[in-house]
Design a protein around this motif. Structure first.
Motif, mmCIF file in Angstrom:
data_model
loop_
_atom_site.group_PDB
_atom_site.id
_atom_site.type_symbol
_atom_site.label_atom_id
_atom_site.label_comp_id
_atom_site.label_asym_id
_atom_site.label_seq_id
_atom_site.Cartn_x
_atom_site.Cartn_y
_atom_site.Cartn_z
ATOM 1 N N MET A 1 48.331 8.334 53.333
ATOM 2 C CA MET A 1 48.997 8.661 54.566
ATOM 3 C C MET A 1 50.280 7.900 54.680
ATOM 4 S SD MET A 1 45.520 8.129 56.527
ATOM 5 C CE MET A 1 45.614 6.477 56.095
ATOM 6 N N GLU A 2 50.148 6.649 54.616
ATOM 7 C CA GLU A 2 51.367 5.862 54.778
ATOM 8 C C GLU A 2 52.334 6.203 53.678
ATOM 9 O OE1 GLU A 2 48.443 4.942 54.904
ATOM 10 O OE2 GLU A 2 48.051 3.868 56.720
ATOM 11 N N LYS B 1 42.560 0.963 68.028
ATOM 12 C CA LYS B 1 42.220 1.120 66.620
ATOM 13 C C LYS B 1 42.022 2.568 66.245
ATOM 14 C CE LYS B 1 40.557 -2.018 63.649
ATOM 15 N NZ LYS B 1 39.600 -2.158 62.612
ATOM 16 N N ILE B 2 41.332 3.253 67.099
ATOM 17 C CA ILE B 2 41.068 4.660 66.803
ATOM 18 C C ILE B 2 42.367 5.447 66.753
ATOM 19 C CG2 ILE B 2 39.999 6.756 67.665
ATOM 20 C CD1 ILE B 2 37.761 5.163 68.739
ATOM 21 N N LYS C 1 44.421 4.742 63.753
ATOM 22 C CA LYS C 1 43.881 5.396 62.579
ATOM 23 C C LYS C 1 44.197 6.887 62.575
ATOM 24 C CE LYS C 1 41.068 4.835 59.056
ATOM 25 N NZ LYS C 1 41.760 4.437 57.908
ATOM 26 N N MET C 2 44.023 7.479 63.711
ATOM 27 C CA MET C 2 44.265 8.918 63.808
ATOM 28 C C MET C 2 45.715 9.238 63.543
ATOM 29 S SD MET C 2 42.128 10.328 67.015
ATOM 30 C CE MET C 2 40.363 10.387 67.028
ATOM 31 N N ARG D 1 46.617 9.014 60.098
ATOM 32 C CA ARG D 1 46.138 10.189 59.379
ATOM 33 C C ARG D 1 47.128 11.337 59.478
ATOM 34 N NH1 ARG D 1 40.494 11.243 58.385
ATOM 35 N NH2 ARG D 1 39.855 9.449 57.136
ATOM 36 N N ILE E 1 40.266 11.494 72.556
ATOM 37 C CA ILE E 1 41.311 12.328 71.983
ATOM 38 C C ILE E 1 40.926 12.756 70.580
ATOM 39 C CG2 ILE E 1 43.729 12.393 71.317
ATOM 40 C CD1 ILE E 1 44.274 10.319 73.419
ATOM 41 N N ARG E 2 41.198 13.978 70.327
ATOM 42 C CA ARG E 2 40.837 14.481 68.997
ATOM 43 C C ARG E 2 42.055 14.502 68.093
ATOM 44 N NH1 ARG E 2 37.733 17.391 72.307
ATOM 45 N NH2 ARG E 2 39.351 18.960 72.532
ATOM 46 N N MET E 3 41.760 14.476 66.858
ATOM 47 C CA MET E 3 42.826 14.456 65.861
ATOM 48 C C MET E 3 43.799 15.606 66.039
ATOM 49 S SD MET E 3 43.348 12.328 63.345
ATOM 50 C CE MET E 3 43.826 13.302 61.948
ATOM 51 N N GLN F 1 32.251 12.223 69.427
ATOM 52 C CA GLN F 1 33.334 11.279 69.187
ATOM 53 C C GLN F 1 32.939 10.350 68.041
ATOM 54 O OE1 GLN F 1 36.337 11.116 70.084
ATOM 55 N NE2 GLN F 1 36.941 9.047 69.554
ATOM 56 N N GLN G 1 33.974 11.838 64.980
ATOM 57 C CA GLN G 1 35.413 11.669 64.771
ATOM 58 C C GLN G 1 35.685 10.342 64.082
ATOM 59 O OE1 GLN G 1 38.747 13.027 66.693
ATOM 60 N NE2 GLN G 1 37.709 14.660 65.631
ATOM 61 N N LEU H 1 37.254 9.492 60.302
ATOM 62 C CA LEU H 1 38.453 8.694 60.063
ATOM 63 C C LEU H 1 38.256 7.687 58.941
ATOM 64 C CD1 LEU H 1 39.692 8.027 63.696
ATOM 65 C CD2 LEU H 1 40.845 9.337 61.948
ATOM 66 N N PHE I 1 34.726 2.385 58.999
ATOM 67 C CA PHE I 1 35.455 2.464 60.247
ATOM 68 C C PHE I 1 34.533 2.559 61.452
ATOM 69 C CE2 PHE I 1 39.293 2.549 62.347
ATOM 70 C CZ PHE I 1 39.430 3.620 63.209
ATOM 71 N N LEU J 1 34.381 -0.159 64.473
ATOM 72 C CA LEU J 1 34.665 0.191 65.869
ATOM 73 C C LEU J 1 33.485 -0.114 66.766
ATOM 74 C CD1 LEU J 1 36.662 3.502 65.622
ATOM 75 C CD2 LEU J 1 37.450 1.282 66.332
ATOM 76 N N LEU K 1 33.378 -3.718 67.495
ATOM 77 C CA LEU K 1 34.409 -4.041 68.486
ATOM 78 C C LEU K 1 33.928 -3.640 69.872
ATOM 79 C CD1 LEU K 1 38.046 -3.009 67.475
ATOM 80 C CD2 LEU K 1 37.290 -5.124 68.499
#
Lengths: 640, 150
Positions: free
Chosen positions: A1-2, A30-31, A34-35, A38, A120-122, B26, B29, B33, B41, B45, B48
């Motif tokens: 990705m990056e 964090k989520i 990550k998203m 992506r 939130i979804r991707m 979720q 999801q 990821l 991941f 999470l 956390l």
């Protein structure tokens, strides 16, 4: 990705989109990080709003968009939104686990591009780049339409300007970053999609002044005005605020601010646009309190008609032209409206913004000349539109009461105008403050009617009436420092209209029989207006409006306008003209209708005196609106 | 290999978590990821989340200790809890938290307090289930991840 970042941005837009995420919840940070990664975006996370602001201020061009949570401990997400809007023109997406309509509305009102619901979804994140893209495109369009070189232009512009001869004047540092490299390299970061417009401009600029309209217009403007996109840094903004406070809100104006700020490369336009934003910001704060009570919608009718220029602007500008004092303020409001309109997505917000503008304005007083030339132009141009739109607004939105924003101009609506008057009554209900109008107009209406038929004998505008008018007028432009409360003002105009219609309706008998059907109402309203205007003599705003009206009249059918305009002294002269006009019908009804709408604002006996001359020149007012439009409308109106 | 039966176990556990509505999509999801950079991941999470949510629960407990209860601050905590629960897919916790918020809005002190007990319980249940789940997951190990079985 990056890794995708390494590839040339042009090809991979929206890859590499620089997003700043602000959320107090580390899990979410964090989520989201990550998203977003992506999605091949460049992510920066922030746990505190102030940190985010700090980051953004440090690197004004360092980010393409911001995603922020609504509930944060140190600062409300909406506050942050305001700041971002004032200080930098970045698209901001709000998010929250709370999806109540009221919250979402708040978000949009505060200028959010979007409002996402957590979780939130991707896929939702994948498309956020569209906001960045859209903003750029709109900015370019705005520049064109407004002919204001505000810092609407995006980053690209700045850099672009830099390249141009005068660019050095503005702050070079930040803008440079991407845009410049973009320009130079041709494709630095978002190049393609992101800087689409900017790119076009810059590239065209680079190659030559191609047919890129933006390019020509903006570039030329930029060069000539020597201003490039200005980034309002914290320091600059502070200077600005200091200047504003020093001058006093009542008397603030771009020119004054500019002088006080003493920043050589800053132009009045820069200041003007920034002032608008600032006012909006303040009015929003205010509005939040007044929201329930104020009838933002009403005002909108006046303004809403115009998207960009907004009839509001028109009116304002025109009136401004008429009178110095009010000019500034009006213009500002107009501008504000305009800009508001442009930027805001929802009419409601716009309207409210607009409304609030006036509210805020009164304190500030007139700003002086905010790019007068621009105003002059726009009013005229917009005039037609605004007229039409106003009508439309009235007609269409009336039901909404709050939202009169339907800026489409449809001749057919002219007829509706008459109806709209009736509709206005609705507004009346919505607008509590201006009820007095109804009463007044009634009285007035009577008089005018008579005069109308007989050839206006100078409708005596009782003092009290004038007050109303004044207020109303005030409210519309609200910019002028009218005594009436901002809200009232705002609503005033709206109210006045309805009241007019009411009056008219009630009076109906007078007018209708005497004149053509369509006219009666119009006339009545006009008359009322006149009367009011006379009474208003005190208000400068009126004057302005009058002038404005005058202009309008000329455009429309003049005659009718004149009548309206010259409520006071001109009446005599008006009579002739008026009668003539009246009987000529066509657009008169229309005009009147329009007039009515506008009139509340314009009532100004002083102006009235001017009217006579104008009246008879009618079509020859200084501001040549496009009669064609009006005629069409007139015809439409006539149907009634 | 043993991994298979382990994985089957893990799968079964996971499925039951969904069936019981302790977790919602979720969570999926989060799992999606996962990649080479963040192979665990979901677990990260969750960890956390538990850390923060436990603190939040303590704060809420304190706020409910004695009257007068600051409804604003309570709501703030609950909103936070709701948000983070939503982030990791902690379904039951989120639902119970929401109910508590409603009770709070309705100014029903008794119901708020009793609802809080339910929130705590749901939280405890979740923790109790997630920990062995992740543990087992690590043991089973993703097919391509070099996770030494414990």
């Amino acid at each position: 990705m990056e890794s995708s970042f390494s590839s040339p941005r042009n090809d991979t837009f929206p890859a590499g989109l620089r997003v700043l995420v602000v959320d107090d919840d580390p899990t979410w940070l964090k989520i989201l990080e990550k998203m977003l990664k992506r999605c091949s975006y460049e992510v920066t996370t922030c746990g505190l709003a102030r940190d985010a602001l700090h980051l953004l201020r440090q690197k004004k061009d360092g980010y393409d968009m911001v995603i922020s949570d609504v509930n944060m401990p140190d600062m409300d997400g909406f506050r942050l939104l305001e700041h971002l809007g004032l200080e930098m023109d970045l698209p901001v997406i709000m998010m929250s686990v709370d999806g109540e309509t009221s919250r979402v509305m708040r978000g949009v009102q505060h200028g959010a591009c979007d409002y996402l619901l957590k979780p939130i979804r991707m896929k939702e994140l994948r498309n956020i780049w569209q906001h960045v893209f859209r903003k750029k495109i709109h900015e370019i369009r705005d520049i064109e339409s407004h002919e204001s070189l505000e810092g609407i232009l995006g980053v690209g512009w700045k850099t672009e300007n830099r390249k141009k001869p005068d660019r050095n004047r503005k702050k070079p540092k930040k803008k440079k970053n991407r845009t410049e490299s973009l320009i130079r390299s041709g494709s630095d970061q978002y190049d393609e999609g992101y800087f689409l417009s900017a790119d076009d401009l810059t590239s065209s600029r680079k190659r030559k002044d191609v047919d890129n309209k933006y390019d020509d217009k903006d570039f030329a403007d930029f060069s000539s005005t020597k201003k490039a996109r200005v980034v309002w840094s914290v320091d600059l903004h502070q200077k600005f605020v200091k200047a504003v406070h020093h001058i006093g809100f009542d008397k603030v104006g771009p020119k004054k601010i500019l002088d006080l700020m003493n920043v050589p490369w800053l132009t009045r336009e820069n200041v003007a646009s920034h002032l608008q934003k600032y006012r909006l910001y303040l009015s929003r704060l205010q509005k939040e309190n007044e929201l329930k009570s104020s009838c933002g919608g009403m005002k909108h009718s006046d303004y809403s008609s115009k998207d960009a220029q907004g009839s509001f602007g028109l009116q304002n500008s025109i009136s401004i032209q008429q009178s110095d004092a009010a000019h500034g303020s009006f213009k500002v409001s107009g501008d504000n409206l305009v800009s508001q309109r442009v930027g805001t997505k929802s009419h409601e917000s716009d309207i409210e913004g607009i409304v609030s503008e006036p509210v805020a304005e009164p304190k500030k007083g007139s700003n002086g000349n905010i790019s007068d030339p621009q105003k002059t132009r726009s009013p005229q141009m917009d005039f037609n539109n605004s007229y039409a739109e106003t009508k439309k607004c009235l007609i269409g939105n009336v039901p909404d009461s709050q939202k009169i924003s339907t800026p489409q101009v449809h001749p057919s609506h002219s007829i509706a105008l008459v109806e709209s008057e009736v509709n206005f009554t609705e507004f009346e209900s919505a607008i509590p403050t201006k009820y007095s109008w109804n009463e007044i107009p009634l009285n007035k209406a009577q008089k005018p009617l008579i005069q109308l038929n007989s050839g206006f004998n100078k409708p005596p505008l009782p003092g009290p009436h004038s007050h109303f008018q004044v207020d109303r007028v005030q409210s519309i432009p609200s910019i002028s420092s009218r005594p009436s409360t901002a809200e009232e003002d705002v609503t005033g105009p709206a109210k006045s209209k309805p009241s007019y219609s009411e009056c008219i309706n009630t009076q109906g008998s007078h007018v209708s029989p005497s004149t053509t059907d369509s006219f009666p109402d119009q006339i009545k309203s006009c008359l009322v207006n006149h009367q009011v205007s006379e009474a208003i003599s005190t208000s400068t705003a009126n004057m302005e409006y009058q002038g404005f009206n005058l202009n309008c009249i000329t455009d429309l059918e003049s005659a009718q306008r004149n009548l309206i305009m010259g409520s006071a002294s001109p009446f005599a002269s008006l009579d002739d003209g008026f009668q003539i006009c009246w009987y000529q019908g066509d657009c008169y009804g229309m005009n009147l209708g329009l007039q009515n709408i506008e009139f509340p604002e314009y009532n100004d006996p002083a102006l009235v005196s001017e009217v006579p001359a104008h009246l008879y020149d009618a079509l020859r007012f200084d501001y040549p609106c496009e009669p064609s439009e009006y005629s069409v409308m007139g015809q439409g109106l006539f149907i009634s | 290999m043993e991994g298979n039966s382990l994985r089957e176990q893990v799968a079964a556990m996971r499925q039951s978590l969904f069936d019981e509505e302790i977790l919602d999509k979720q969570f999926v999801q989060m799992e999606e990821l996962e990649d080479v950079h963040n192979p665990n991941f979901a677990e990260e999470l969750m960890t956390l989340y538990f850390r923060d949510s436990s603190k939040l629960l303590v704060s809420v407990e304190k706020a409910l200790e004695r009257p007068p209860y600051d409804a604003n601050i309570l709501d703030k905590f609950l909103h936070q809890l709701k948000g983070s629960s939503a982030s990791v897919g902690a379904n039951k916790v989120r639902i119970e938290t929401n109910k508590m918020r409603e009770a709070l809005k309705a100014e029903d002190v008794e119901r708020t307090k009793s609802q809080f007990q339910l929130v705590k319980r749901a939280h405890k249940t979740l923790k109790g289930k997630m920990e062995p789940y992740f543990h087992l997951l690590r043991q089973a190990g993703p097919a391509d991840a070099a996770q030494p079985p414990e």
